[in-house]
Design an enzyme around this catalytic site. Structure first.
Site, PDB file in Angstrom:
ATOM      1  CE  LYS A  37     -75.780  31.600 115.091  1.00 12.50           C
ATOM      2  NZ  LYS A  37     -77.136  31.846 115.473  1.00 12.50           N
ATOM      3  NE  ARG A  38     -67.961  37.724 112.744  1.00 13.82           N
ATOM      4  CZ  ARG A  38     -68.455  37.682 113.982  1.00 13.82           C
ATOM      5  NH1 ARG A  38     -69.681  38.057 114.206  1.00 13.82           N
ATOM      6  NH2 ARG A  38     -67.718  37.263 114.992  1.00 13.82           N
TER       7      ARG A  38
END
Ligand code: GLU
Length: 476
Positions: free
Chosen positions: A239-240
């Protein structure tokens, strides 16, 4: 069956590509069937949700053109209703108060683990009739005694869960806050949601939700659990990773419809068609083309689809897209050729607006830098005379348009006894700084007369400096 779908994100950050795809499938399904598409923000985890995140999410959906029916529903506003439903389950005998303390639960689990069993609540408060002094109870669901729960899923077919695998889940915490399953099924019921299309990671929640729905005497929705999107290397998406932020693609100069087209095709197909307008997606999207296997993100494919959409886009959309990206490069879209001319010149070549702006930098900058390799190769002493001649001819040209420019270069090349291309490439390097640009007459027309002449003077000075330095490479 009536169609009413929903997208139910938790507003814990940006809208990820996977989330956007889930929203898109729900939206397409609703639009295809003349139904409704609702948004529910699952913001009960106040620590991780913020108003800012909620706004970003709604704005992101809007930027991609996924319009909502009705107002977004904030799950946090519905706590009172969730408590009422817990109460109703109590009244129906489908739930009970549990007075086990955290210590007691921990001891129970330790004991279960010690004998090799899976830790789960053993139902010891099920038959309790009297409250326990000083302990605030939670409300637990009384899991029915049936053998199994069967989930019907569009993609997975019948998925069977042994009831013994499920335990008596907490519906309402001791502080009165509802848990996810209770909120989710209550809201879906009250919103009239008929199709739940969501990520695969929720498939194992479904048997519990189905049991709750049945205990309440409600009609379950249809379910569709979509396979995950994977990173290009087949791993789980982090998700980063910037590449997972859906808005990143708009900032980077992709057309929203192209991103939707790309996402639609990650997990759904319609014959071998790859390029779809949004209305074509609406006309053809359906259950039948959905695939059950995980799809990997593929930047090359996205670029290709974006390019196809750019070829078909109208001049205004293209001009806006280019202007935005020029500004991102710190350039003034008003300081150069009219944008519609620029987009005509590059629309067939550029994969994204960011590419287009990069390619068009020279047309919107007062000064350019000569690419070292290109200028060494093409701005050589042998072409000095021809370049000076074409500069003079161009300075007297009445009509600064591609046709006249072309004729002028052709005449000079002929009178100088060199081929058109032998003159065209040095001209290109002089005017754009590099060796790649649209046809030379278009290039000069885009650069405009003043910049063309100024840059030719600088190129001539560059060649003179080479001659003066007696650069051995300058001997022709
Ligand atoms: N809020 C959940 C999520 O963001 C979705 C729940 C649902 O679709 O039922 O993953």
């Amino acid at each position: 069956m009536y169609v009413r779908t929903r997208f139910a994100p938790s507003p814990t950050g940006v809208l990820h590509l996977g989330g956007l795809r889930t929203a898109l499938y729900n939206w397409l399904y609703a639009r295809r069937h003349g139904g409704e598409f609702l948004l529910r923000i699952e913001d009960t985890d106040r620590a991780r949700s913020s108003d800012e995140n909620v706004r970003t999410l709604i704005e992101a959906l809007r930027s991609f053109g996924l319009d909502l029916d009705g107002e977004p529903l904030l799950q946090s506003s519905r706590v009172q209703r969730h408590r009422e439903v817990a109460q109703e389950l109590l009244e129906r005998g489908a739930a009970y108060h549990c007075y086990c303390t955290p210590d007691e639960l921990a001891a129970m689990r330790d004991e279960q683990r010690a004998r090799g069993a899976d830790p789960r609540y053993d139902g010891r408060c099920r038959e309790r009739t009297a409250p326990r002094d000083g302990v605030k109870p939670v409300i637990r669901f009384r899991r029915p005694d049936t053998e199994e729960v069967v989930v019907q899923d569009w993609l997975h077919g019948e998925v069977r869960y042994r009831n013994a695998q499920l335990d008596d889940l907490v519906l309402l915490r001791a502080n009165g806050s509802p848990t996810y399953h209770l909120s989710c099924v209550t809201d879906d019921e009250d919103m009239g949601v008929r199709q739940v299309i969501r990520g695969d990671d929720h498939l194992n929640n479904t048997p519990r939700q189905l049991q709750l729905i049945q205990a309440l005497g409600w009609t379950p929705p249809e379910y569709c659990h979509l396979p995950l999107l994977l990173a290009p290397d087949g791993k789980k998406l982090s998700k980063r990773d910037e590449a997972t932020d859906a808005l990143h693609y708009l900032r980077a100069g992709y057309l929203p419809d192209a991103v939707l087209n790309y996402l639609a095709r990650l997990g759904w197909s319609h014959g071998d068609q790859e390029v779809f307008s949004v209305s074509e997606l609406i006309d053809s999207f359906g259950r039948t083309g959905l695939g059950a296997s995980a799809s990997r993100l593929d930047a090359g494919k996205l670029n290709w689809i974006n390019q196809q959409h750019m070829k078909g886009a109208d001049a205004e959309t293209l001009s806006e897209g280019l202007a935005t990206q020029l500004k991102r490069l710190g350039l003034d879209p008003g300081d150069g050729p009219p944008l519609h001319q620029a987009v005509e010149a590059w629309r067939e070549r550029a994969e994204t607006f960011a590419d287009m702006a990069q390619a068009a930098r020279w047309a919107y900058s007062g000064v350019i830098e000569l690419d070292e390799r290109a200028s060494r190769k093409f701005l050589r002493p042998v072409v000095r005379e021809a370049l000076a001649a074409v500069r003079n001819a161009l300075s007297g040209l009445e009509d600064w348009a591609p046709g006249a420019i072309h004729a002028c270069i052709a005449e000079t090349a002929e009178s100088q006894g060199i081929g058109f291309g032998k003159l065209g490439q040095p001209l290109r390097v002089a005017v754009t700084g590099g060796a790649v640009s649209p046809p030379i007459d278009t290039t000069l027309s885009l650069a405009g007369r003043a910049r063309t002449l100024d840059r030719l003077d600088k190129a001539l000075a560059y060649i003179d400096a080479r001659i003066a330095a007696a650069d051995p490479a300058a001997q022709g």
